[in-house]
Write a protein that holds these residues in place. Structure first.
Motif, short mmCIF file in Angstrom:
data_model
loop_
_atom_site.label_atom_id
_atom_site.label_comp_id
_atom_site.label_asym_id
_atom_site.label_seq_id
_atom_site.Cartn_x
_atom_site.Cartn_y
_atom_site.Cartn_z
N ILE A 184 1.95 -1.80 -0.27
CA ILE A 184 0.63 -2.44 -0.23
C ILE A 184 0.75 -3.91 0.14
O ILE A 184 -0.13 -4.47 0.80
CB ILE A 184 -0.07 -2.30 -1.60
N VAL A 185 1.84 -4.56 -0.25
CA VAL A 185 2.05 -5.98 0.09
C VAL A 185 2.03 -6.16 1.61
O VAL A 185 1.42 -7.11 2.13
CB VAL A 185 3.37 -6.50 -0.49
N LEU A 222 -2.77 -1.26 -9.43
CA LEU A 222 -2.00 -2.44 -9.09
C LEU A 222 -1.59 -3.19 -10.36
O LEU A 222 -2.38 -3.28 -11.30
CB LEU A 222 -2.83 -3.38 -8.20
N SER A 249 -3.21 6.07 -1.91
CA SER A 249 -4.39 5.24 -1.64
C SER A 249 -5.61 6.08 -1.25
O SER A 249 -6.67 5.53 -0.97
CB SER A 249 -4.09 4.25 -0.50
N PHE A 259 -9.73 0.19 -4.18
CA PHE A 259 -9.08 -0.37 -3.01
C PHE A 259 -10.08 -1.19 -2.19
O PHE A 259 -9.73 -2.24 -1.64
CB PHE A 259 -8.48 0.74 -2.15
N ALA A 306 -7.37 1.49 -7.42
CA ALA A 306 -6.06 0.97 -7.02
C ALA A 306 -5.25 0.65 -8.27
O ALA A 306 -5.66 -0.18 -9.07
CB ALA A 306 -6.24 -0.28 -6.16
N LEU A 359 2.67 -5.81 -7.35
CA LEU A 359 2.32 -6.88 -6.41
C LEU A 359 2.91 -8.21 -6.92
O LEU A 359 3.78 -8.22 -7.77
CB LEU A 359 0.81 -6.97 -6.25
N TRP A 376 -9.28 -9.87 -12.04
CA TRP A 376 -8.87 -9.42 -10.72
C TRP A 376 -9.18 -10.46 -9.63
O TRP A 376 -8.38 -10.64 -8.70
CB TRP A 376 -9.55 -8.10 -10.38
N THR A 379 -3.44 0.18 -14.05
CA THR A 379 -4.74 -0.44 -14.26
C THR A 379 -5.40 0.15 -15.49
O THR A 379 -5.41 1.37 -15.68
CB THR A 379 -5.63 -0.21 -13.03
N GLY A 432 -10.53 -4.52 -3.88
CA GLY A 432 -9.34 -5.34 -3.71
C GLY A 432 -9.25 -5.95 -2.32
O GLY A 432 -8.94 -7.14 -2.17
N ILE A 454 -2.49 -13.98 -5.38
CA ILE A 454 -1.72 -13.17 -4.44
C ILE A 454 -1.76 -13.79 -3.05
O ILE A 454 -0.73 -13.99 -2.40
CB ILE A 454 -2.27 -11.73 -4.38
N ILE A 512 1.81 0.24 -8.78
CA ILE A 512 2.11 -0.50 -7.54
C ILE A 512 2.29 -1.97 -7.88
O ILE A 512 1.35 -2.65 -8.30
CB ILE A 512 0.97 -0.32 -6.52
#
Length: 522
Positions: A252-253, A277, A406, A326, A275, A235, A441, A318, A329, A448, A233
C-alpha cells in the motif's frame, strides 16, 4: 519510573531477526530508547557484495536512530550483529554465535520474512516456514528464555473473511511438516509446479507460508513461552521515534507514493472496503508488550511443574469502533498531498476506483499507458532513459496482487490484544501506545504524507513553494484537459445523434414515397 514492561526488559538480552527491515528497526530503536536492555543481538545476512560489518555500519546511520542518539549517544553500542541467513540450514549460524545466543538470550522477536507475494514457493518455505522451525529449535536450546514473539500477519488465514485469534489448520491442504518435507525432497521446479494445488484458497505464497509457520508454532512450540503477533497492513510510524518515518515502497505504501507522484490514477480497489491499516510504531509496541505478556502468563502459579498455556495470538488491525475505508484513506492522502506537494510530481494527483477486472485493464490504457508512452517519448527526445512504462507494469501487477486484500472487508477479532491493553498500567500505555480505537485517521494520514515527502521523496521544506507552483500549473493543465475531453465527448455524442436522426428520417421518407406498384383494375 519503572513500569511492569520496563521491569521485564531491564537487563535482558534480546535476539531480533528481521532487524534490517522496517519493523525490525522500529522494534530495536524502541527497545534501546525506552528500556534498559542489556544487549540486542540481531541477525544480518551478507547481501550481494556487502558483508555483515558493512551492512551494520550503514544500518546505524538510518534516520530512525537520530532521536535515540540525541538522548542516548552510546545506545547503538548495545547492538551486536550476528552473521546468519534465515534461508540457510541452521539459520547460517556459526557454532560460536549459536553458543552465545543459547546461553545469553532472554527474549526472541522473530520478524524476518520474505514479504514478496510472488516469491517462488520453495524460497518462501525456506524463509517463512522452515526458518520458524529452526528458530523454535534454537529457542529450545536457550537456557534463559522467557519470551518468544513470532511475528506473522493478520492475513495469514485470509481465505476466511472473519478471522479470530486462533489457529486455522483446516485451511491447509497438507500439514506444515509434510509441505516442508516436500521442500526438502522435491526439486524447486516440481514444487513450484504443484504450488497451486498445495496453496488451495491462499492467494499468494506469502500468506500461505505464513499460515504454515503458524502451524509449526502450534505443533512444535507448545513447551515454549511463545506467542504470535499478527499485524495488519503496516504503514509509516504515527509518532515515534520520528513522525511519519518510512523506509520502503512495499504494498500500500507504493500505491500512496505513486499517487503522490502523479503517476497512479486508476486504482483496482474497492473504495467501500475497510482498510486494515496500522502504524509501524504501534506494531513495535505490541511486539514488545506481547513479549512481556506471554512471559507473565506462561507459568501458572498453581501448578507444579509449571503448565504451559497454548500459544497466545495477538492481532493488531483497525478497531471496529474506528474504521476507515480505502476510499476515505485515499481522499485523506490526496487532500494532504495537495497541501504539501513534491517537486517530482508529473501530473495533478487524483484517483478513480474500479472493482471490474476488464474495466481496470481497459482503463489502464487511457489512465496510464498512453500518457506513459508520451512521457517516455519526451524523455527519450531529451536523451534520458524512459521509466514510466516499465513502472506501470509493476504497478498494475501490484494492484492485482493486492486486490484480495483491498477488494473486500475483513473482520479481525482483537480480543487478546484488547485484553492485553486493558491489563497494562497507565504508565505502560503511555510508553507503549497501540490503542487503535482512538487513532485520529486524519492526523495519521497527514503524518504519512509528510513523512513520505521527507523520507521517500527526500525533498527539503525549502522546495515547498516551488512544488506548490508546479502543482498549480498541473491543476490548470488537468482542468483544461478535462474540458477538452468533455468537448470531444460532447462532439461525438452530437455526431452520433445526427447520424441516428438522419438515418431515421431517411427510413421515414422511404416509407412515405408513392407506391410504384400497378394494381390490376377491377
Amino acid at each position: 519510573m519503572q513500569t511492569d514492561i520496563l521491569k521485564f526488559y531491564q537487563n535482558k538480552t534480546v535476539f531480533v531477526t528481521g532487524g534490517t527491515g522496517f519493523l525490525g528497526k522500529v522494534i530495536i530503536e524502541k527497545l534501546l530508547r525506552s528500556t534498559d536492555v542489556k544487549r540486542v543481538y540481531f541477525l544480518v545476512r551478507t547481501k550481494r557484495k556487502e558483508n555483515v560489518e558493512g551492512r551494520f555500519e550503514a544500518w546505524k546511520k538510518e534516520p530512525v536512530f537520530e532521536a535515540l542518539l540525541r538522548v542516548k549517544p552510546k545506545a547503538l553500542h548495545l547492538v551486536t550483529p550476528i552473521s546468519g541467513d534465515c534461508s540457510e540450514p541452521g539459520l547460517g549460524l556459526s557454532e560460536g554465535d549459536r553458543r552465545v545466543l543459547t546461553t545469553e538470550v532472554h527474549v526472541i522477536i522473530h520478524s524476518a520474512a520474505s514479504i514478496r507475494f510472488v516469491e517462488p514457493l520453495h524460497n518462501a518455505l525456506k524463509i517463512n516456514t522452515r526458518a520458524t522451525r529452526l528458530m523454535i529449535q534454537l529457542a529450545k536450546e536457550m537456557q534463559c528464555l522467557e519470551a518468544f514473539v513470532h511475528i506473522s500477519t493478520a492475513f495469514s488465514n485470509c481465505p476466511k473473511d472473519h478471522i479470530e485469534e486462533r489457529f486455522y489448520p483446516e485451511l491447509l491442504t497438507l500439514p506444515a511438516n509434510k509441505v516442508l518435507e516436500f521442500n526438502e525432497t522435491l526439486s524447486p521446479e516440481l514444487l513450484n509446479n504443484i504450488a497451486p494445488g498445495l496453496m488451495g484458497q491462499f492467494p499468494n505464497t506469502y500468506t500461505y507460508t505464513k499460515a504454515l509457520a503458524e502451524q509449526v508454532v502450534q505443533m512444535e512450540a507448545q513447551d515454549l513461552p511463545i506467542c504470535i503477533f499478527r499485524p495488519a497492513i503496516i504503514l509509516a510510524n504515527f509518532k515515534e521515534p520520528m513522525s511519519g518515518w518510512i523506509d520502503n515502497l512495499h504494498g500500500i505504501v507504493a500505491l500512496i507514493y505513486g499517487n503522490a507522484h502523479g503517476i497512479l490514477r486508476l486504482l483496482y480497489v474497492n473504495p467501500k472496503a475497510e482498510a486494515l491499516l496500522v502504524p509501524g510504531d504501534y506494531c513495535a509496541n505490541v511486539a514488545l508488550a506481547s513479549g512481556w505478556h506471554v512471559a507473565k502468563r506462561t507459568l501458572q502459579p498453581n501448578s507444579s511443574p509449571a503448565v504451559r498455556n497454548p500459544p497466545s495470538i495477538y492481532t493488531l488491525a483497525t478497531a471496529k469502533s474506528n474504521p476507515i475505508t480505502f476510499g476515505e484513506g485515499v481522499k485523506l492522502g490526496i487532500a494532504r498531498n495537495h497541501k504539501i506537494p513534491v517537486t517530482k510530481t508529473i501530473w495533478f494527483p487524483f484517483a478513480h476506483f474500479t472493482t471490474c477486472p476488464w474495466l481496470f485493464k481497459l482503463g489502464c490504457i487511457f489512465y496510464h499507458l498512453l500518457p506513459g508512452y508520451l512521457f517516455d517519448l519526451l524523455l527519450r527526445i531529451q536523451g534520458k532513459k524512459s521509466i514510466l512504462i516499465k513502472s506501470y507494469h509493476k504497478i498494475h501487477e501490484a494492484l492485482v496482487l493486492l486486490y484480495p486484500f483491498s477488494g473486500k472487508t475483513y473482520i479481525m477479532d482483537m480480543k487478546n490484544t484488547n485484553q492485553m491493553w486493558k491489563s497494562m498500567s497507565p504508565e505502560d500505555k503511555a510508553i507503549f501506545p497501540f490503542d487503535m480505537a482512538n487513532l485520529n485517521w486524519e492526523e495519521y494520514f497527514k503524518r504519512i504524507l509528510t513523512g513520505m515527502r521527507v523520507f521517500l521523496f527526500k525533498e527539503s521544506w525549502d522546495t515547498l513553494e516551488q512544488a506548490k507552483r508546479r502543482l498549480f500549473r498541473f491543476y490548470l493543465m488537468h482542468r483544461a484537459f478535462q474540458l477538452v475531453l468533455c468537448l470531444v465527448f460532447a462532439k461525438l455524442i452530437w455526431i452520433t445523434y445526427n447520424f441516428v436522426l438522419n438515418s431515421c428520417f431517411k427510413s421515414i421518407d422511404v416509407c412515405l414515397e408513392p407506391s410504384t406498384i400497378n394494381f390490376p383494375s377491377i
